[in-house]
Design a protein around this motif. Structure first.
Motif, short mmCIF file in Angstrom:
data_model
loop_
_atom_site.label_atom_id
_atom_site.label_comp_id
_atom_site.label_asym_id
_atom_site.label_seq_id
_atom_site.Cartn_x
_atom_site.Cartn_y
_atom_site.Cartn_z
N SER A 66 42.29 42.78 40.04
CA SER A 66 43.32 42.89 41.07
C SER A 66 44.67 43.21 40.43
N ALA A 67 44.88 42.72 39.21
CA ALA A 67 46.12 43.05 38.48
C ALA A 67 46.11 44.51 38.06
N ALA A 68 44.93 45.00 37.64
CA ALA A 68 44.84 46.38 37.15
C ALA A 68 45.10 47.39 38.26
N VAL A 69 44.64 47.09 39.48
CA VAL A 69 44.90 48.00 40.60
C VAL A 69 46.41 48.19 40.75
N GLN A 70 47.15 47.10 40.68
CA GLN A 70 48.61 47.18 40.85
C GLN A 70 49.29 47.90 39.69
N VAL A 71 48.85 47.60 38.46
CA VAL A 71 49.45 48.26 37.29
C VAL A 71 49.20 49.77 37.36
N ALA A 124 49.98 32.52 37.22
CA ALA A 124 48.91 33.43 37.63
C ALA A 124 49.13 34.85 37.14
N SER A 125 50.23 35.09 36.43
CA SER A 125 50.63 36.48 36.14
C SER A 125 50.46 36.91 34.70
N GLN A 126 50.78 36.03 33.78
CA GLN A 126 50.92 36.42 32.38
C GLN A 126 49.68 37.14 31.84
N ILE A 127 48.54 36.51 31.98
CA ILE A 127 47.35 37.06 31.31
C ILE A 127 46.73 38.20 32.11
N ALA A 128 46.64 38.04 33.43
CA ALA A 128 46.03 39.10 34.24
C ALA A 128 46.84 40.40 34.14
N PHE A 129 48.14 40.33 34.41
CA PHE A 129 48.95 41.55 34.36
C PHE A 129 49.14 42.03 32.93
N ARG A 167 57.78 44.24 41.51
CA ARG A 167 56.94 45.44 41.37
C ARG A 167 55.46 45.09 41.24
N LEU A 168 55.18 43.90 40.71
CA LEU A 168 53.80 43.41 40.62
C LEU A 168 53.75 42.07 41.34
#
Ligand SMILES: [Zn+2]
Length: 343
Positions: free
Chosen positions: A181-186, A146-151, A309-310
């Motif tokens: 939702s990934a962008a908010v965290q980044v 769930a992480s590679q492409i979104a983050f 961190r993410l």
């Protein structure tokens, strides 16, 4: 092995779970036992035939997946059977000018799993050894899928293309989506102030829980640009991540700060838009296109996930047999984060 594939373009129903021969690794290759595969919007487009990518049927989707090394073609390489791995989504050519300059996301010769190569909607996938990446013990297979492409994409859009840094105000459209939702965290990790938009108060509350500072419901407040200007003392956002298109694109440009940067990375709501050139040059704006992350950036964000961190947001995990239902969920608006299939 079990595989969820499709024999013709069409609605989610064309995805069927059937038996297929288990792949055998050749020299320089491994076979990965897939434990989780993330669904991306591109999967829906490829299945429906709208992305105009020529396929050989039956076709196996699945761009990002994680699992264990099940077999190796030869003894070369750093991996052993049973090793936990995630597989980078792309196979760069490693010789073109883009690959040579570390921008392998722009490689035109390489291929993607689930598009040019059989993907992860299967119990086993054959992969070149160069795509294997070690999976940290702290990260579950689902989290990895769930992480590679979104983050990775969020990082590339905001940090690499948008130049986002501490002290900036960033507007993130559709914060309920996987990339949103990934962008908010980044953006929070980068030290920015985040204004997030979403289509429901429930999604906005979830965006808040990820760190968003200011929230705008774009369904109850159609003129979000005015609200962004109000929230920024009339100045506008320094950086905007825009991946909706249509009217949202036009309104977003209207609340971009003088000398600001808007990064466009999607256009489902309208691919052709009017552009008022005069404020564009007077405010010295920047409009930048972006695609997904480089392999180096993928490793960076996966390390950030491994070290906490993410945090990937998983809306639902479904068995491989329910791939059609999973596509319906991703295609609906009632989603916050990623949908994952478990073969
Ligand atoms: Zn290349």
């Amino acid at each position: 092995m079990k595989v969820s594939w499709f024999h013709r373009y069409g609605d989610p129903e064309v995805l069927v779970c059937e038996d297929a021969p288990k792949p055998v690794p050749g020299p320089g290759e491994a076979v990965v036992r897939v434990r989780a595969v993330g669904i991306n919007h591109v999967d829906l487009d490829v299945r429906a035939g709208t992305s105009r990518v020529p396929l050989r049927f039956p076709h196996i989707l699945g761009r990002e997946f994680a699992g264990e090394v099940a077999a190796l073609g030869d003894t070369a390489g750093a991996y052993r059977e049973g090793d936990r791995v995630w597989v980078s989504c792309r196979l760069p050519c490693a010789t073109c000018e883009f690959c040579m300059s570390g921008r392998d996301n722009l490689c035109e010769r390489g291929g993607y799993f689930g598009m040019d190569l059989p993907g992860g909607y299967a119990e086993y996938v054959k992969v070149p050894l160069s795509t294997l990446q070690p999976l940290a013990a702290s990260m579950s297979f689902e989290a990895a899928a769930a992480s590679q492409i979104a983050f990775g994409t969020a990082w590339h859009v905001l940090i690499n293309r948008g130049g986002l840094r501490a002290g900036h105000t960033v507007l993130i459209q559709a914060a309920g989506s996987g990339i949103g939702s990934a962008a908010v965290q980044v953006a929070k990790l980068a030290g920015a102030r985040v204004i997030a938009t979403a289509g429901s108060d429930e999604k906005l509350a979830l965006a808040r829980s990820l760190g968003a500072d200011d929230l705008i419901n774009y369904r109850s407040n159609e003129n979000f640009a005015a609200q962004v200007l109000e929230l920024t003392g009339g100045k506008g956002a320094d950086v905007i991540m825009e991946h909706i298109g249509g009217k949202v694109f036009t309104q977003s440009l209207a609340c971009l700060r003088t000398d600001g940067t808007m990064v466009t990375v999607g256009a489902h709501a309208g691919e052709v838009v009017p552009l008022d050139i005069i404020p564009f040059f007077r405010k010295q704006l920047r409009l930048i296109g972006s695609k997904n992350a480089t392999t180096l950036e993928l490793r960076q964000v996966m390390n950030d996930v491994a070290e906490g961190r993410l945090k990937p947001v998983i809306h639902a995990s479904l068995p491989l047999e329910e791939a059609a239902q999973a596509h319906r969920i991703v295609g609906s608006r009632d989603i916050f984060g990623k949908v994952v299939l478990i073969p």
